[in-house]
Design a protein around this motif. Sequence first.
Motif, mmCIF file in Angstrom:
data_model
loop_
_atom_site.group_PDB
_atom_site.id
_atom_site.type_symbol
_atom_site.label_atom_id
_atom_site.label_comp_id
_atom_site.label_asym_id
_atom_site.label_seq_id
_atom_site.Cartn_x
_atom_site.Cartn_y
_atom_site.Cartn_z
ATOM 1 N N LEU A 87 -61.579 -29.118 15.467
ATOM 2 C CA LEU A 87 -60.778 -30.309 15.180
ATOM 3 C C LEU A 87 -59.393 -29.870 14.731
ATOM 4 O O LEU A 87 -59.244 -28.897 13.988
ATOM 5 N N ASN A 88 -58.388 -30.591 15.159
ATOM 6 C CA ASN A 88 -57.025 -30.363 14.687
ATOM 7 C C ASN A 88 -56.843 -31.132 13.386
ATOM 8 O O ASN A 88 -56.920 -32.370 13.382
ATOM 9 N N PRO A 89 -56.624 -30.456 12.263
ATOM 10 C CA PRO A 89 -56.481 -31.185 10.996
ATOM 11 C C PRO A 89 -55.431 -32.293 11.061
ATOM 12 O O PRO A 89 -55.580 -33.324 10.395
ATOM 13 N N GLU A 90 -54.385 -32.091 11.863
ATOM 14 C CA GLU A 90 -53.329 -33.100 11.984
ATOM 15 C C GLU A 90 -53.613 -34.117 13.086
ATOM 16 O O GLU A 90 -52.767 -34.953 13.408
ATOM 17 N N GLY A 91 -54.829 -34.071 13.634
ATOM 18 C CA GLY A 91 -55.161 -34.996 14.713
ATOM 19 C C GLY A 91 -55.332 -36.431 14.249
ATOM 20 O O GLY A 91 -55.074 -37.373 15.000
ATOM 21 N N ALA A 92 -55.786 -36.622 13.027
ATOM 22 C CA ALA A 92 -55.979 -37.964 12.478
ATOM 23 C C ALA A 92 -56.027 -37.872 10.966
ATOM 24 O O ALA A 92 -56.312 -36.812 10.390
ATOM 25 N N TYR A 93 -55.761 -38.998 10.323
ATOM 26 C CA TYR A 93 -55.786 -39.081 8.860
ATOM 27 C C TYR A 93 -56.438 -40.404 8.455
ATOM 28 O O TYR A 93 -56.559 -41.340 9.263
ATOM 29 N N SER A 94 -56.830 -40.472 7.203
ATOM 30 C CA SER A 94 -57.403 -41.706 6.680
ATOM 31 C C SER A 94 -57.132 -41.789 5.188
ATOM 32 O O SER A 94 -57.047 -40.767 4.498
ATOM 33 N N LEU A 95 -57.013 -43.012 4.689
ATOM 34 C CA LEU A 95 -56.779 -43.256 3.266
ATOM 35 C C LEU A 95 -58.027 -43.827 2.606
ATOM 36 O O LEU A 95 -58.760 -44.621 3.212
ATOM 37 N N ALA A 103 -50.906 -46.456 -2.201
ATOM 38 C CA ALA A 103 -51.290 -46.223 -0.810
ATOM 39 C C ALA A 103 -50.058 -45.978 0.058
ATOM 40 O O ALA A 103 -50.026 -45.056 0.883
ATOM 41 N N LEU A 104 -49.029 -46.784 -0.137
ATOM 42 C CA LEU A 104 -47.792 -46.603 0.626
ATOM 43 C C LEU A 104 -47.117 -45.276 0.272
ATOM 44 O O LEU A 104 -46.526 -44.613 1.140
ATOM 45 N N GLU A 105 -47.202 -44.880 -0.985
ATOM 46 C CA GLU A 105 -46.636 -43.591 -1.396
ATOM 47 C C GLU A 105 -47.300 -42.444 -0.646
ATOM 48 O O GLU A 105 -46.629 -41.512 -0.176
ATOM 49 N N LEU A 106 -48.633 -42.501 -0.507
ATOM 50 C CA LEU A 106 -49.324 -41.422 0.198
ATOM 51 C C LEU A 106 -49.060 -41.457 1.700
ATOM 52 O O LEU A 106 -48.981 -40.406 2.345
ATOM 53 N N VAL A 107 -48.909 -42.646 2.252
ATOM 54 C CA VAL A 107 -48.499 -42.739 3.667
ATOM 55 C C VAL A 107 -47.148 -42.065 3.857
ATOM 56 O O VAL A 107 -46.944 -41.269 4.787
ATOM 57 N N ASP A 108 -46.216 -42.363 2.970
ATOM 58 C CA ASP A 108 -44.864 -41.793 3.069
ATOM 59 C C ASP A 108 -44.833 -40.289 2.807
ATOM 60 O O ASP A 108 -43.862 -39.614 3.165
ATOM 61 N N SER A 109 -45.905 -39.757 2.180
ATOM 62 C CA SER A 109 -45.938 -38.324 1.912
ATOM 63 C C SER A 109 -46.171 -37.511 3.182
ATOM 64 O O SER A 109 -45.916 -36.305 3.211
ATOM 65 N N LEU A 110 -46.676 -38.164 4.226
ATOM 66 C CA LEU A 110 -46.851 -37.498 5.511
ATOM 67 C C LEU A 110 -45.527 -37.423 6.261
ATOM 68 O O LEU A 110 -44.659 -38.281 6.113
#
Length: 401
Positions: A75-83, A127-134
């Motif tokens: 799996l590519n670690p950067e392939g998908a994310y989830s909160l 949640a928005l802060e962690l989205v923006d951290s990407l």
Amino acid sequence: MRSGESIGLRAFNERLMISAIRQAGALSKAEIARTTGLSGQAATVIVNSLLDEGLLVKREKVRGQIGKPFTPIALNPEGAYSLGVKIGRRSLEVLLVDFCGDIVASRTIPYHAPFPSQTMTMAMDTALELVDSLKRSLRARIVGLGVAMPWVLHEWFDVLGLEREAIAAWREIDVAAELEAATGLSASLYNDATAACAAEMIAGDRISRRSALYIYLGTFVGGGVVIGGRLYRGEQLNAGALGSMPIGDTDRAGNPLQLIHQASVIDLERALADAGFDESEMLDSVGTQDPEDVFSTWLDRAVEALSRAVVSAMSIVDFETVVIDGLLRPDWRRRVVDGVAGAYGKFDCTGLSPIEIATGSIGPKARVLGAALLPLIGRFSPDTELLVKVGKATKSDGQKL
């Protein structure tokens, strides 16, 4: 085969392949074909497509073993994310995980009580802060958001020591919908203990049997149920609501006691605070002071109630394993498990099958981790339900009775 059926089969095979690779860690193309039952050609076509999409990556070629050199596919670690968002009595936790389930970013915000308006604002902002951290290029790869919180939180005002009106607004708030609107991510709501059970199934190593009772010692004690190798949520999503289980005693006013009154960590927190200890420090790690008397008093009461609950559950569902996890520091969790195993052995269990009672492998973050992992599994699993990883390696950290 019609076009729609062909597309559906292709999507299923992609999920089947991703699930197999997730469980194994990495596989060669030949191993992928054998594991999934696909032909070598079909497996190669799908692997190449998933590589192009960035969901899979090639690792360094393996040489020097019997047979031809091969290239592991992972799996590519950067392939998908989830909160994941956990709304609890003492704190809000938000977690961002990558495609492999590893934690990328996390935030924990303590508070005195889960007052609805303030808590929801913190949840949306964090949640928005962690989205923006990407990195901006990766944000579109976030597949969803899971929320873990106690069911009917508004009904537990008395256990929390609050006035009814203080948290009554939780009755009207659609938590998933508000977080979905704030983040633009598809959001799902889970009971917090059920999410913790899911974390043990996905990332832990203590649930490998087809039936298990999972107990989470949180602010409120709760649980999860695994039947037939699947996480069973119940027709009304209340399976594993162990806190409501009667335990045969009454309080001073003659009211029947339930497990929530005897085995919830909130009572230990209050006892520690009343004795002059920093309850958060005592729960997280061994402090400079010794709260043994306080903990032992709570432990005796909790163990008696938990053992009764386990026997009651066993008399209804033939569980093979009981897993106990929670907020307590590791040595205290171990003592709870040992205590329950000892107390269970004193019951007349004629007619009940042997059972293993084990300590969970995730700990305090199980609830928020489960909330984060469930959207990934839902998006990329070939099955609509969470399955036990049969045959996975397990650690021996339990007692068979």
